[in-house]
Motif scaffolding. Structure first.
Motif, PDB file in Angstrom:
ATOM      1  N   TRP A  60     -28.873   7.212 -19.634  1.00 40.42           N
ATOM      2  CA  TRP A  60     -29.015   5.755 -19.555  1.00 40.42           C
ATOM      3  C   TRP A  60     -29.238   5.160 -20.939  1.00 40.42           C
ATOM      4  CZ3 TRP A  60     -27.478   3.331 -15.423  1.00 40.42           C
ATOM      5  CH2 TRP A  60     -27.499   3.998 -14.201  1.00 40.42           C
ATOM      6  N   LEU A  63     -25.962   5.323 -22.785  1.00 40.85           N
ATOM      7  CA  LEU A  63     -25.007   4.331 -22.285  1.00 40.85           C
ATOM      8  C   LEU A  63     -25.249   2.979 -22.947  1.00 40.85           C
ATOM      9  CD1 LEU A  63     -22.779   3.377 -20.349  1.00 40.85           C
ATOM     10  CD2 LEU A  63     -24.560   3.041 -18.631  1.00 40.85           C
ATOM     11  N   CYS A  66     -24.209   3.192 -26.601  1.00 44.53           N
ATOM     12  CA  CYS A  66     -22.751   3.177 -26.801  1.00 44.53           C
ATOM     13  C   CYS A  66     -22.185   1.778 -26.653  1.00 44.53           C
ATOM     14  CB  CYS A  66     -22.068   4.126 -25.821  1.00 44.53           C
ATOM     15  SG  CYS A  66     -22.247   5.854 -26.241  1.00 44.53           S
ATOM     16  N   ALA A  98     -18.883   5.648 -23.222  1.00 41.80           N
ATOM     17  CA  ALA A  98     -19.622   4.752 -22.326  1.00 41.80           C
ATOM     18  C   ALA A  98     -19.032   4.780 -20.917  1.00 41.80           C
ATOM     19  CB  ALA A  98     -19.617   3.326 -22.881  1.00 41.80           C
ATOM     20  N   LEU A 101     -20.112   8.013 -19.286  1.00 41.30           N
ATOM     21  CA  LEU A 101     -21.517   7.943 -18.889  1.00 41.30           C
ATOM     22  C   LEU A 101     -21.699   7.037 -17.673  1.00 41.30           C
ATOM     23  CD1 LEU A 101     -23.284   7.774 -22.340  1.00 41.30           C
ATOM     24  CD2 LEU A 101     -23.627   9.500 -20.581  1.00 41.30           C
ATOM     25  N   PHE A 102     -21.021   5.906 -17.658  1.00 38.89           N
ATOM     26  CA  PHE A 102     -21.141   5.000 -16.518  1.00 38.89           C
ATOM     27  C   PHE A 102     -20.666   5.679 -15.237  1.00 38.89           C
ATOM     28  CE2 PHE A 102     -19.462   1.733 -13.682  1.00 38.89           C
ATOM     29  CZ  PHE A 102     -20.596   0.972 -13.510  1.00 38.89           C
TER      30      PHE A 102
END
Length: 114
Positions: A60, A63, A66, A98, A101-102
């Motif tokens: 988190w 994210l 980024c 990003a 990660l999302f």
């Protein structure tokens, strides 16, 4: 090849990003402005290692980092000693990280209650 939506994939992208920071400093001739990017490369390397170890909570933080970094890199177009194409490539790598990660963090954890 690993799955796009895993912490390990995002971690490896951040390690590549750290290497790109070092290469970018070498291309600018080690000037003072470029040397200021080395701590960000070190932070990307640390985040990459943390993500490859599976630290979801750190994902988190990475994210948000980024997303902010994409804006910072694109803000340097025309100002930085690096060519605009290099900065656009760096922003694309950050955006890919990003997105990975999302996609990873949006999925529920396997051990979470349903």
């Amino acid at each position: 090849m690993s799955n796009f939506a895993t912490l390990g994939f995002a971690g490896r992208l951040l390690i590549v990003l750290a290497a790109v920071h070092v290469i970018a400093v070498a291309f600018t001739g080690f000037d003072a402005a470029a040397m200021e990017t080395l701590p960000w490369g070190l932070l990307a390397a640390i985040a990459g290692v943390a993500l490859t170890r599976g630290w979801r909570w750190f994902g988190w933080c990475a994210l948000v980092g980024c997303i902010v970094a994409v804006g910072a890199v694109l803000g340097g177009v025309g100002v930085s000693a690096l060519p605009a194409s290099a900065l656009h490539a760096l922003a694309a790598l950050l955006a890919l990280t990003a997105a990975s990660l999302f996609a990873t963090l949006w999925k529920p954890r396997p051990d979470a209650l349903s």
